[in-house]
Write an enzyme that holds these catalytic residues in place. Structure first.
Site, PDB file in Angstrom:
ATOM      1  N   PHE A   1      35.961   0.272 -83.335  1.00 52.43           N
ATOM      2  CA  PHE A   1      35.767   1.479 -82.547  1.00 52.43           C
ATOM      3  C   PHE A   1      36.922   2.470 -82.670  1.00 52.43           C
ATOM      4  CE2 PHE A   1      33.591  -1.820 -79.792  1.00 52.43           C
ATOM      5  CZ  PHE A   1      32.308  -1.495 -80.234  1.00 52.43           C
ATOM      6  N   SER A   2      38.112   1.970 -82.915  1.00 57.43           N
ATOM      7  CA  SER A   2      39.312   2.800 -82.879  1.00 57.43           C
ATOM      8  C   SER A   2      39.286   3.908 -83.921  1.00 57.43           C
ATOM      9  CB  SER A   2      40.549   1.916 -83.104  1.00 57.43           C
ATOM     10  OG  SER A   2      41.707   2.709 -83.204  1.00 57.43           O
TER      11      SER A   2
ATOM     12  N   PRO B   1      37.372  -7.019 -79.049  1.00 50.63           N
ATOM     13  CA  PRO B   1      38.115  -6.415 -80.168  1.00 50.63           C
ATOM     14  C   PRO B   1      37.735  -4.964 -80.420  1.00 50.63           C
ATOM     15  CG  PRO B   1      37.508  -8.645 -80.726  1.00 50.63           C
ATOM     16  CD  PRO B   1      36.838  -8.344 -79.405  1.00 50.63           C
ATOM     17  N   CYS B   2      38.749  -4.144 -80.669  1.00 48.73           N
ATOM     18  CA  CYS B   2      38.554  -2.694 -80.725  1.00 48.73           C
ATOM     19  C   CYS B   2      38.609  -2.113 -82.139  1.00 48.73           C
ATOM     20  CB  CYS B   2      39.617  -1.998 -79.878  1.00 48.73           C
ATOM     21  SG  CYS B   2      41.300  -2.222 -80.521  1.00 48.73           S
ATOM     22  N   GLN B   3      38.927  -2.939 -83.149  1.00 50.70           N
ATOM     23  CA  GLN B   3      39.219  -2.377 -84.471  1.00 50.70           C
ATOM     24  C   GLN B   3      38.083  -1.523 -85.025  1.00 50.70           C
ATOM     25  OE1 GLN B   3      39.649  -5.514 -83.502  1.00 50.70           O
ATOM     26  NE2 GLN B   3      41.499  -6.428 -84.382  1.00 50.70           N
TER      27      GLN B   3
END
Length: 243
Positions: free
Chosen positions: A83-84, A79-81
């Protein structure tokens, strides 16, 4: 036969890429989203789904009684949330992006011949943490070179590969109808049931809009206020056959 374990599997994009390459595999998947699982099972009913990554342990003796334990390829897009740059940038303090460490845990347990991790562009400090944990430098690729969407991603892998060539495809090339004001699409998100709007489109670069051909350029610009990555994964995994 390649034994593949896909963490955060989604709709099994890695399986699609392997199929396009003609690489036969026994495919194990860890995913919790019921809709993604339904799509993956419809396309690949032989996939062995293992549930949540947090509950998965490749050292589990019961697991070994039912599955082939030796993994050749470990793939995942954690999951990237956190880091984004589009989010709050909590990085590893975000419980979703903290799941990266589950990937590291499974990587150590399975000791695969090959591994691949995908994630978004992020702060250098977070990128360095992931690089140190995996022992390889990331390769930055924007999927717009093989698709009509801007999708800048980082790939950490020990599979040897070169960046694919630009295919030159633009958004207008793939539209069934209508016209667009740009060559590459904005972010495609999971909220299209809410509809698209100009504010989201022009201020946040989200929910790509396509305009009717019946709308003139003058009308369209008044409306504007006067103003995705199976092919990449396929290209990387191709390195397995060349190694």
């Amino acid at each position: 036969m390649l034994n593949v374990l896909s963490l955060f599997d989604g709709m099994s994009c890695a399986r699609i890429a392997l199929d396009k390459l003609g690489i036969p595999c026994r495919y194990y998947a860890s995913e919790i989203d019921k809709y993604a699982i339904k799509v993956a099972q419809a396309n690949y009913p032989q996939t062995i789904h293992l549930g949540s990554v947090t509950d998965l342990s490749w050292n589990d003796k019961h697991l070994h009684q039912h599955l082939q334990p030796q993994i050749d390829l470990l793939v995942g897009g954690s999951p990237c949330q956190g880091f984004s740059f589009a989010g709050k940038q909590l990085n590893f303090n975000d419980p979703r992006s903290k799941l990266f460490w589950e990937y590291v845990r499974i990587l150590k347990q399975t000791k695969p011949r090959y591994f691949l991790l995908e994630n978004v562009r992020m702060k250098q400090e977070s990128q360095d943490v992931i690089t140190e944990a995996l022992g390889v430098e990331p390769i930055a690729i924007n999927s717009n070179i093989v698709s009509a969407q801007n999708r800048y991603r980082l790939y950490w892998t020990n599979i040897p590969f070169d960046t694919p060539e630009d295919t030159g495809v633009v958004l207008q090339d793939i539209l069934e109808d209508g016209i667009t004001d740009r060559d590459k699409a904005h972010c495609i998100d999971a909220n299209y049931f809410k509809g698209g709007n100009l504010k989201s489109y022009f201020e946040k670069n989200r929910r790509q809009l396509v305009f009717s051909k019946d709308v003139s350029n003058t009308q369209r610009y008044k409306m504007l206020g006067n103003g995705f990555t199976v092919d990449i994964i396929k290209h990387i995994l191709k390195g397995i056959t060349n190694a």
